[in-house]
Design a protein around this motif. Sequence first.
Motif, PDB file in Angstrom:
ATOM      1  N   ALA A   1       0.826  -1.206   0.000  1.00 12.34           N
ATOM      2  CA  ALA A   1       0.000   0.000   0.000  1.00 12.34           C
ATOM      3  C   ALA A   1       0.861   1.256   0.000  1.00 12.34           C
ATOM      4  N   GLY A   2       2.008   1.197   0.673  1.00 18.22           N
ATOM      5  CA  GLY A   2       2.921   2.335   0.668  1.00 18.22           C
ATOM      6  C   GLY A   2       3.534   2.557  -0.706  1.00 18.22           C
ATOM      7  N   LYS A   3       3.879   1.476  -1.366  1.00 16.55           N
ATOM      8  CA  LYS A   3       4.451   1.575  -2.711  1.00 16.55           C
ATOM      9  C   LYS A   3       3.430   2.125  -3.709  1.00 16.55           C
ATOM     10  N   TYR A   4       2.195   1.628  -3.619  1.00 16.79           N
ATOM     11  CA  TYR A   4       1.145   2.137  -4.500  1.00 16.79           C
ATOM     12  C   TYR A   4       0.910   3.627  -4.225  1.00 16.79           C
ATOM     13  N   GLY A   5       0.879   3.985  -2.939  1.00 13.23           N
ATOM     14  CA  GLY A   5       0.621   5.370  -2.565  1.00 13.23           C
ATOM     15  C   GLY A   5       1.706   6.312  -3.052  1.00 13.23           C
ATOM     16  N   LYS A   6       2.968   5.913  -2.882  1.00 17.45           N
ATOM     17  CA  LYS A   6       4.067   6.754  -3.359  1.00 17.45           C
ATOM     18  C   LYS A   6       3.995   6.929  -4.872  1.00 17.45           C
TER      19      LYS A   6
ATOM     20  N   PRO B   1       0.505   1.436 -10.184  1.00 19.62           N
ATOM     21  CA  PRO B   1       0.410   0.098 -10.791  1.00 19.62           C
ATOM     22  C   PRO B   1      -0.884  -0.595 -10.363  1.00 19.62           C
ATOM     23  N   PRO B   2      -1.387  -1.521 -11.166  1.00 18.38           N
ATOM     24  CA  PRO B   2      -2.614  -2.250 -10.790  1.00 18.38           C
ATOM     25  C   PRO B   2      -2.451  -2.935  -9.437  1.00 18.38           C
ATOM     26  N   ILE B   3      -3.474  -2.827  -8.617  1.00 22.27           N
ATOM     27  CA  ILE B   3      -3.457  -3.463  -7.291  1.00 22.27           C
ATOM     28  C   ILE B   3      -4.002  -4.873  -7.438  1.00 22.27           C
ATOM     29  N   VAL B   4      -3.132  -5.843  -7.262  1.00 17.11           N
ATOM     30  CA  VAL B   4      -3.508  -7.239  -7.464  1.00 17.11           C
ATOM     31  C   VAL B   4      -3.067  -8.055  -6.255  1.00 17.11           C
ATOM     32  N   TYR B   5      -3.970  -8.896  -5.746  1.00 14.17           N
ATOM     33  CA  TYR B   5      -3.680  -9.776  -4.621  1.00 14.17           C
ATOM     34  C   TYR B   5      -3.562 -11.218  -5.128  1.00 14.17           C
TER      35      TYR B   5
END
Length: 265
Positions: free
Chosen positions: A149-154, A216-220
Motif C-alpha cells: 500500500a505504501g508503494k502504490y501510494g508513493k 500500478p494495478p493493485i492485485v492480490y
Amino acid sequence: MRTTTRARFLAGLVSGTLLAAMPAQAAEPPTVFAAASLKNALDDIAGSYAREGKPAPRISYAASNTLAKQIEQGAPADLFFSADLDWMDHLAKQNLIRPDSRVSLLTNSIVLIAPKASRAEVRMGPGLDLAGALGQGRLAMGNVAAVPAGKYGKAALEKLGAWAGVKDRVAQGESVRAALLLVSRGEAPLGIVYATDAAADANVRIVATFPADSHPPIVYPVALTRDSANPDAAGLLAYLRGPTAKAAFERQGFTVLNRSATARP
C-alpha cells in the motif's frame, strides 16, 4: 483398573478393535500468511470454512514484505496471500511457491483518509496539493519501500506531482493497518490506505480516491507454498476461489478476479 477391564484393554490392543474405536486425531489446520488488509474478509471466511466442518485455518497477518521474508527464512506457511505481485514474484524466483497453484484473486483501490470528524478536503488529480491539506501534520502510509500500500501510494503521489511536497512528512507504518490506526486515533490528519481498510474502520472517512491509472494495478495473488505438506491446504485454496469466499471478499469492498496468474497481468 480392575483385572477384567485390564484384560479386555490388552486384548483390544492386540486385536486392534480398541484402536479402531478410538476417535481419530483432529487434522492439523492449514496456516495462511496473509496481507494485513485481508484480515476482516479472511476472518469471516475462516469462520465459514470451520462451520462447514473443515479445520479452521491459522492466519498470520502482517505486511506482505514481512510475511514473504518469513517464508524465505523457513516459516511454516501453507498458503501465501500477498497484497501485490512483487512479493509473490520474489518467492517464486526462489522456488518457494507452487507456480501451478498461483492465482490473482482480488483487486482493490487506494484512498486518502482523514479522521471521521475532520473537515479536510482535497481536489484529487494532477497538481494535488497534499502538503497544504496536511497543515503541520504528517501523512500516514505503509513503508513506501516495501509495504504494497505504501508503494502504490508513493507511485500515485509521484504521478500526481505531490510526492516532493510530502516526502519528508510521511509517517511510515510497518503495514497498511498501522497507517490506518494512526489516522483512526487522530495521530495523523491524513493517510493513504486501501478502500477496504477505510470501510473497516468507523473512525475514519474517505476524503478522495486515487485514480486507478496513477499507480500500478493493485492485485492480490495467492499460492500454495512449496514446502506445504498439509492435505487440507489445496482445499482451502479452492474454497478461497469459491462462492462463499467471493461474497465475503465483496462485502469488504474487494473485487474478485479469479484468474490464473503465472505471469503478470
